[in-house]
Design an enzyme around this catalytic site. Structure first.
Site, PDB file in Angstrom:
ATOM      1  N   PHE A  72      60.630 -18.813 -18.877  1.00 29.67           N
ATOM      2  CA  PHE A  72      60.873 -17.442 -19.308  1.00 29.67           C
ATOM      3  C   PHE A  72      61.543 -16.574 -18.251  1.00 29.67           C
ATOM      4  CE2 PHE A  72      57.238 -18.749 -22.052  1.00 29.67           C
ATOM      5  CZ  PHE A  72      58.006 -18.901 -23.196  1.00 29.67           C
ATOM      6  N   CYS A  73      62.139 -17.205 -17.245  1.00 29.67           N
ATOM      7  CA  CYS A  73      62.919 -16.453 -16.264  1.00 29.67           C
ATOM      8  C   CYS A  73      64.289 -16.135 -16.843  1.00 29.67           C
ATOM      9  CB  CYS A  73      63.092 -17.263 -14.980  1.00 29.67           C
ATOM     10  SG  CYS A  73      61.654 -17.236 -13.925  1.00 29.67           S
ATOM     11  N   HIS A  74      64.734 -14.918 -16.602  1.00 27.70           N
ATOM     12  CA  HIS A  74      66.061 -14.512 -17.056  1.00 27.70           C
ATOM     13  C   HIS A  74      67.124 -15.051 -16.094  1.00 27.70           C
ATOM     14  CE1 HIS A  74      63.356 -11.536 -18.846  1.00 27.70           C
ATOM     15  NE2 HIS A  74      64.267 -11.398 -19.792  1.00 27.70           N
ATOM     16  N   MET A  93      60.434 -14.939  -8.697  1.00 32.23           N
ATOM     17  CA  MET A  93      60.424 -16.369  -9.011  1.00 32.23           C
ATOM     18  C   MET A  93      61.572 -17.090  -8.319  1.00 32.23           C
ATOM     19  SD  MET A  93      57.670 -16.690 -10.567  1.00 32.23           S
ATOM     20  CE  MET A  93      57.863 -18.453 -10.696  1.00 32.23           C
ATOM     21  N   GLU A  94      62.704 -16.415  -8.165  1.00 32.00           N
ATOM     22  CA  GLU A  94      63.838 -17.019  -7.462  1.00 32.00           C
ATOM     23  C   GLU A  94      63.503 -17.246  -5.992  1.00 32.00           C
ATOM     24  OE1 GLU A  94      65.299 -15.603 -11.266  1.00 32.00           O
ATOM     25  OE2 GLU A  94      63.981 -14.685  -9.789  1.00 32.00           O
ATOM     26  N   ASP A 105      61.480 -34.442   1.883  1.00 30.60           N
ATOM     27  CA  ASP A 105      62.350 -35.573   1.556  1.00 30.60           C
ATOM     28  C   ASP A 105      63.135 -36.055   2.773  1.00 30.60           C
ATOM     29  OD1 ASP A 105      63.754 -37.414  -0.280  1.00 30.60           O
ATOM     30  OD2 ASP A 105      65.490 -36.141   0.190  1.00 30.60           O
TER      31      ASP A 105
END
Length: 165
Positions: free
Chosen positions: A83-85, A120-121, A135
């Protein structure tokens, strides 16, 4: 009385309890920023080896690769988090350095001018950068640990959180 930092309602659920994307069309366009942090904890011998090699592994420059991966993740957050734009990212900056003998600190700051924030970004950028460090170093050890990952600050919405960076 402490400042209110949470809402009593989950914004990604509609009145029927179904998942939904928040409609931001009526929100004010403002400058938004968010800063998040993640940490990678190394065994002592691995940290010493990385320090001696200038944070390079057999795969190449660890910091450089983590910054590239984290930046790519910031730009694709809306493809990973349902639901992130999709946002026009104006800036993305990483600070990666030792925070103690065995801990690599990754700080990601994201900026845009839009109707919704970039928390969120920033969290995604810091997380993917940390995963990339893992990694790049897993040939040396699988006992590395990632965390905590957390939001340090956000600016430009209904409420500001944390100290500006």
């Amino acid at each position: 009385m402490p400042a209110k930092t949470t809402s009593a309602r989950l914004t990604h659920l509609d009145d029927a309890g179904l998942p939904t994307m928040v409609d931001v069309s009526d929100k004010q366009v403002t400058a938004r920023s968010a800063t998040a942090e993640s940490r990678v904890h190394f065994p002592a011998a691995v940290a010493a080896q990385l320090r001696a090699n200038g944070l390079r592994s057999a795969k190449g420059g660890i910091v450089e690769t983590a910054v590239i991966a984290g930046t790519m993740a910031v730009k694709r957050t809306h493809e990973l988090i349902p639901f992130c734009h999709p946002l026009p990212i104006d800036g993305c900056r990483f600070e990666i350095d030792w925070a103690g003998a065995q801990v690599l600190q990754i700080v990601c700051t994201v900026r845009c001018v839009h109707r919704t924030g970039v928390e969120m970004e920033a969290l995604t950028g810091a997380s993917v950068a940390a995963l990339t460090v893992y990694d790049m170093c897993k040939a040396l050890s699988h006992t590395m640990r990632i965390g905590p990952t957390k939001l340090l600050s956000k600016r430009g919405g209904k409420r500001d959180i944390g100290a500006a960076r």
